[in-house]
Enzyme design. Sequence first.
Site, PDB file in Angstrom:
ATOM      1  N   HIS A  88     -14.245 -12.832  10.739  1.00 55.19           N
ATOM      2  CA  HIS A  88     -13.474 -14.114  11.187  1.00 55.19           C
ATOM      3  C   HIS A  88     -14.280 -14.672  12.296  1.00 55.19           C
ATOM      4  CE1 HIS A  88     -10.989 -10.964  12.789  1.00 55.19           C
ATOM      5  NE2 HIS A  88     -11.036 -11.852  13.978  1.00 55.19           N
ATOM      6  N   VAL A 100      -8.257  -7.332  12.838  1.00 53.94           N
ATOM      7  CA  VAL A 100      -8.196  -7.814  11.545  1.00 53.94           C
ATOM      8  C   VAL A 100      -9.506  -7.574  10.624  1.00 53.94           C
ATOM      9  CG1 VAL A 100      -7.573  -9.378   9.674  1.00 53.94           C
ATOM     10  CG2 VAL A 100      -6.440  -9.551  11.786  1.00 53.94           C
ATOM     11  N   HIS A 146     -13.965 -16.894  15.640  1.00 53.82           N
ATOM     12  CA  HIS A 146     -12.795 -17.588  16.459  1.00 53.82           C
ATOM     13  C   HIS A 146     -13.448 -18.729  16.865  1.00 53.82           C
ATOM     14  CE1 HIS A 146      -9.959 -14.542  17.288  1.00 53.82           C
ATOM     15  NE2 HIS A 146     -10.949 -13.521  17.098  1.00 53.82           N
ATOM     16  N   ASP A 196      -5.280 -19.966  14.665  1.00 48.97           N
ATOM     17  CA  ASP A 196      -4.918 -18.761  15.008  1.00 48.97           C
ATOM     18  C   ASP A 196      -3.460 -18.933  15.400  1.00 48.97           C
ATOM     19  OD1 ASP A 196      -6.651 -16.048  16.386  1.00 48.97           O
ATOM     20  OD2 ASP A 196      -4.535 -16.398  16.758  1.00 48.97           O
ATOM     21  N   ILE A 197      -2.656 -17.809  15.082  1.00 47.43           N
ATOM     22  CA  ILE A 197      -1.241 -17.727  15.202  1.00 47.43           C
ATOM     23  C   ILE A 197      -0.892 -17.508  16.883  1.00 47.43           C
ATOM     24  CG2 ILE A 197      -0.734 -15.250  15.077  1.00 47.43           C
ATOM     25  CD1 ILE A 197       1.357 -15.962  13.259  1.00 47.43           C
TER      26      ILE A 197
HETATM   27  P1  5GP Z   1      -9.647 -10.135  16.179  1.00 44.85           P
HETATM   28  O1  5GP Z   1      -8.907  -9.480  17.256  1.00 44.85           O
HETATM   29  O2  5GP Z   1      -9.793  -9.317  14.895  1.00 44.85           O
HETATM   30  O3  5GP Z   1     -10.992 -10.811  16.656  1.00 44.85           O
HETATM   31  O4  5GP Z   1      -8.804 -11.603  15.944  1.00 44.85           O
HETATM   32  C1  5GP Z   1      -7.812 -11.743  14.940  1.00 44.85           C
HETATM   33  C2  5GP Z   1      -7.196 -12.932  15.236  1.00 44.85           C
HETATM   34  O5  5GP Z   1      -6.159 -13.119  13.989  1.00 44.85           O
HETATM   35  C3  5GP Z   1      -6.300 -13.005  16.269  1.00 44.85           C
HETATM   36  O6  5GP Z   1      -6.544 -13.954  17.414  1.00 44.85           O
HETATM   37  C4  5GP Z   1      -4.686 -13.209  16.192  1.00 44.85           C
HETATM   38  O7  5GP Z   1      -4.016 -13.792  16.624  1.00 44.85           O
HETATM   39  C5  5GP Z   1      -5.169 -13.716  14.615  1.00 44.85           C
HETATM   40  N1  5GP Z   1      -4.034 -13.550  13.447  1.00 44.85           N
HETATM   41  C6  5GP Z   1      -3.448 -12.189  13.186  1.00 44.85           C
HETATM   42  N2  5GP Z   1      -2.523 -12.192  12.254  1.00 44.85           N
HETATM   43  C7  5GP Z   1      -2.441 -13.513  11.991  1.00 44.85           C
HETATM   44  C8  5GP Z   1      -1.854 -14.555  10.981  1.00 44.85           C
HETATM   45  O8  5GP Z   1      -0.639 -13.911  10.328  1.00 44.85           O
HETATM   46  N3  5GP Z   1      -1.718 -15.794  10.850  1.00 44.85           N
HETATM   47  C9  5GP Z   1      -2.592 -16.442  11.826  1.00 44.85           C
HETATM   48  N4  5GP Z   1      -2.896 -17.647  11.671  1.00 44.85           N
HETATM   49  N5  5GP Z   1      -3.493 -15.741  12.709  1.00 44.85           N
HETATM   50  C10 5GP Z   1      -3.348 -14.220  12.898  1.00 44.85           C
END
Ligand code: 5GP
Length: 123
Positions: free
Chosen positions: A100, A96, A102, A30-31
């Site tokens: 996914h 996103v 986590h 994760d970024i």
């Molecule tokens: P959500 O909030 O949808 O559950 O998690 C999306 C995750 O994707 C977040 O933890 C965010 O840091 C990660 N993320 C978003 N954009 C990128 C990216 O461009 N690269 C990587 N490696 N992680 C990303």
Amino acid sequence: MAETIFTKILNKEIPAEVLYEDDLALAFKDINPQAPLHFLVIPKKPIATINDITQDDRELVGHLSLVAAKVVAEHGLAEQGYRTVMNCNEFGGQTVYHIHLHVLAGKPLGWPPYTDKIKQHLE
Ligand code: 5GP
């Protein structure tokens, strides 16, 4: 389904720190890590949310957990424990729209995982 940033990662159009890849799934860091080891496991098949998973996806979705466990074990963190989370839609904190898993490992994790902002929203 609209293309997401994860499609670009799958297509190697933007870089990511890949930890595991096979025909069905990709795991990458994760970024914005929330634990010493924080990575995401995504299916190569684009599925927007948990609500869009079908019966045909059962094996694929199970495979994401197997990949999570394998990568954590490779880092020597399986026995101490870790957390997997899949957020769904706005209230679940999904940002996103390509499912996914986590995976957070390497430190004790609090529960429940509310932030003050979400607590205020609930009260
Ligand atoms: P959500 O909030 O949808 O559950 O998690 C999306 C995750 O994707 C977040 O933890 C965010 O840091 C990660 N993320 C978003 N954009 C990128 C990216 O461009 N690269 C990587 N490696 N992680 C990303």
